[in-house]
Each structure stands twice: as structure tokens, then as C-alpha cells.
Design a protein around this motif. Structure first.
Motif, short mmCIF file in Angstrom:
data_model
loop_
_atom_site.label_atom_id
_atom_site.label_comp_id
_atom_site.label_asym_id
_atom_site.label_seq_id
_atom_site.Cartn_x
_atom_site.Cartn_y
_atom_site.Cartn_z
N LEU A 115 -7.89 55.07 51.05
CA LEU A 115 -6.86 53.92 51.27
C LEU A 115 -6.64 53.85 52.53
O LEU A 115 -6.55 52.48 53.18
N TYR A 145 -7.38 57.82 42.45
CA TYR A 145 -7.05 59.28 42.39
C TYR A 145 -7.41 59.92 41.33
O TYR A 145 -8.12 61.03 41.16
N THR A 168 -8.10 60.41 48.11
CA THR A 168 -7.71 59.11 47.77
C THR A 168 -6.95 58.48 49.08
O THR A 168 -6.98 57.35 49.61
N GLN A 169 -6.17 59.25 49.85
CA GLN A 169 -5.54 59.15 51.10
C GLN A 169 -6.46 58.49 52.09
O GLN A 169 -6.26 57.42 52.65
N GLU A 203 -6.11 64.30 46.20
CA GLU A 203 -5.09 63.45 47.05
C GLU A 203 -5.41 63.22 48.46
O GLU A 203 -5.32 61.91 48.77
N ASP A 204 -6.11 64.25 48.92
CA ASP A 204 -6.73 63.98 50.27
C ASP A 204 -7.72 62.99 50.36
O ASP A 204 -7.82 61.84 51.17
#
Lengths: 169, 139
Positions: A39, A18, A35-36, A32-33
Motif C-alpha cells: 500500500l 492481505y 500488505t502495508q 500484514e507487513d
């Protein structure tokens, strides 16, 4: 690999992903997007994850490439993003108002750095990676990493000295 | 930590030849409340790096495997339902037609039976006619 196992593997370094994403993309939402997304990509590959000897390095490389792609397409689309969230959520950690100011300068100074130097500085001074790891992640020779890191640090110093002697820039 | 040591470390730091441990020393040193005036300018840098590491990724990651299963199950359920309604209707229609057929058949049978009874009676009439002819012919 089960979901809980996967989370155990991923938890220790998800913040690093992140932070790298945020360093490159600047906006918190975008980071955030990203990183999401990373993952979830990792999760979809979880069958073959045992084969990678270093999942963290693999994930960091993925994040780096993903964010650089994002930046490229952003440039191609001629999109100019205005970032207003220079300040972090964790301002409570800072002891004084003054310190808060200097954090914002630092954030801005780092944003001005070329992408490569930005990433190396992030990996080294924030995440404390070894040179070997940085070389692998950045696909660069050790000497090149050192040169870039030294340049980045010196640029930051110069900017800070400017700010320091002229007051708030 | 001795001041000249820190100055040496700083010099090395900007040449990117410090080790991770030495950089940690620098961060620790600059985390103090006060540093000499000529080093004050470096403080934001090291403090920033320490702070930056505190940032956390707080968003939930939707790891979807089960939701995929649910999706397919719901698709299957909808398919079964539509087929059920369609064929169910057809079956009911067929049943109704069969019932109507049976009822009509019963009605016809009843009719046929009564007709049969009618003709039986007419047969008697024929006998009577024959007998009458016989009598006529004899006379």
C-alpha cells in the motif's frame, strides 16, 4: 491524488491483498507487513496511478510478486518458519467447534499446494475473480489456469476425503 | 436446489468449468445446516472459502507525506538554531570587545587630558626659568 482519494481507491481491495499475502506467506504478521508495504508503494506511485486502468489488478500483481520474492529469499536464507497461527481471528464466525477444526484442515491442505495452485485457488474460490483476470494476474494462458485450478480443487478434495474417512489426520 | 443439479455442478466444479455464479450456488448450498451424507465431505471446502473471504486487513497504513515535511522543517530548525547560537556568540563577543575598547579609549583620553594639564603647568615653569636666567645674565 490526495490521501483521501487514494484511500477510497484502495479500501475496496486492501483486504484482498492481505488475504493473498497471507495465503502465500502464511504468517499473519508477515502478511500484514507485506500488505502495508504494497500500500505504501502504491501511495508513493499515486501520481501515476491514474494511468493504470485497473489499480486492483495492478496491486494484486504487486502483492503476488512481492510475496513470491519474500518466499524465495526465505528459501535462499534457509530460514524455516514455524507457523502457529493456523486458526484465524474470526473463529467466532464459525458455527460449531467441528467447523473450526475443518477450517484448520483446509488451511493446512491449502498450504501444501504448490504456490501457483494456491494463488489460483485463492483468487478464484475465495475472491471470485474471473478467468480473464486470473490469467492477467498470473500471466498464464486460460487453459493453463483451468488445468491448475482443477488440479488444486481435486487435490483439496482428495485430502478432505482422506481426513473424512480416517478422522483427524 | 435439486440434488442431482448440485452433483452436476460439483462435477463441473472439479473440472474447473463452472462459472463464478455457479460456484456461488455451491457455496450457498453448502452453507446449509445439513447436506446429504455423501456430500458432507465437501462442506469444509466451501465453508472455508466463504469464511476466508471474511478476513480483514486491520492494520493502519502510515501514508507519510506530512511527516516528511515535518522532518525537513525540524532539520531546518535545528540548523537555524545552531547557526544562531554560533553567530550570536560571536556577535556578543564582538560587542564586548568594542565596549572594552571604548572604555580603554576613554581612560586614555582622561589620562592624556591630565597629562596635557601637567605640561601646561610645566610651561609656566619654563617661563619662570627663562626669566630667572635673564636676571642672572644681567647681573
Amino acid at each position: 491524488m490526495k490521501q483521501s482519494e487514494f484511500l477510497n481507491v484502495v479500501m475496496p481491495f486492501k483486504d484482498k491483498l492481505y488475504r493473498l499475502a497471507k495465503r502465500l506467506l502464511v504468517s499473519r504478521e508477515e502478511a500484514e507487513d507485506a500488505t502495508q508495504e504494497i500500500l505504501m508503494k502504491l501511495w508513493s506511485k499515486n501520481e501515476s496511478m491514474g494511468e493504470y486502468k485497473n489499480v486492483e489488478a495492478f496491486a494484486m500483481t504487486m502483492t503476488k510478486n512481492f510475496c513470491l520474492d519474500r518466499l524465495k529469499s526465505r528459501q535462499a536464507g534457509n530460514l524455516k518458519l514455524v507457523h502457529s497461527n493456523y486458526s484465524d481471528e474470526n473463529t467466532s464466525l464459525q458455527r460449531q467447534l467441528e467447523a473450526e477444526d475443518s477450517v484448520q484442515w483446509m488451511e493446512r491442505i491449502m498450504q501444501e499446494l504448490p504456490e501457483q495452485q494456491k494463488m489460483i485457488l485463492q483468487l478464484r474460490d475465495v475472491e471470485q475473480y474471473d478467468f480473464d483476470e486470473i490469467c492477467e494476474l498470473m500471466e498464464m494462458k486460460p487453459t493453463a489456469v483451468r488445468v491448475a485450478l482443477s488440479r488444486a480443487r481435486k487435490t483439496v478434495r482428495e485430502e478432505l476425503i482422506k481426513k473424512h474417512s480416517y478422522g483427524i489426520g | 436446489m435439486a440434488l442431482d443439479n448440485i452433483e452436476k455442478l460439483l462435477e463441473k466444479y472439479f473440472e474447473a468449468s463452472t462459472t463464478v455464479a455457479e460456484e456461488e450456488q455451491l457455496r450457498e448450498y453448502f452453507a446449509q445446516e445439513s447436506v446429504p451424507a455423501h456430500l458432507e465431505q465437501y462442506r469444509p471446502m466451501f465453508n472455508y472459502f466463504s469464511n476466508a473471504k471474511e478476513e480483514r486487513f486491520t492494520k493502519q497504513v502510515p501514508l507519510k507525506t506530512r511527516s516528511n515535511l515535518y522532518k525537513w522543517v525540524s532539520v531546518a530548525a535545528v540548523a537555524v538554531l545552531t547557526f544562531g547560537i554560533y553567530f550570536g556568540n560571536e556577535y556578543q563577543e564582538k560587542k564586548k570587545a568594542e565596549f572594552a575598547y571604548q572604555e580603554t579609549k576613554k581612560a586614555f583620553e582622561l589620562l592624556a587630558e591630565n597629562f596635557g594639564r601637567g605640561t601646561e603647568k610645566v610651561a609656566y615653569l619654563k617661563e619662570f626659568e627663562e626669566a630667572k636666567q635673564k636676571i642672572y645674565n644681567n647681573n
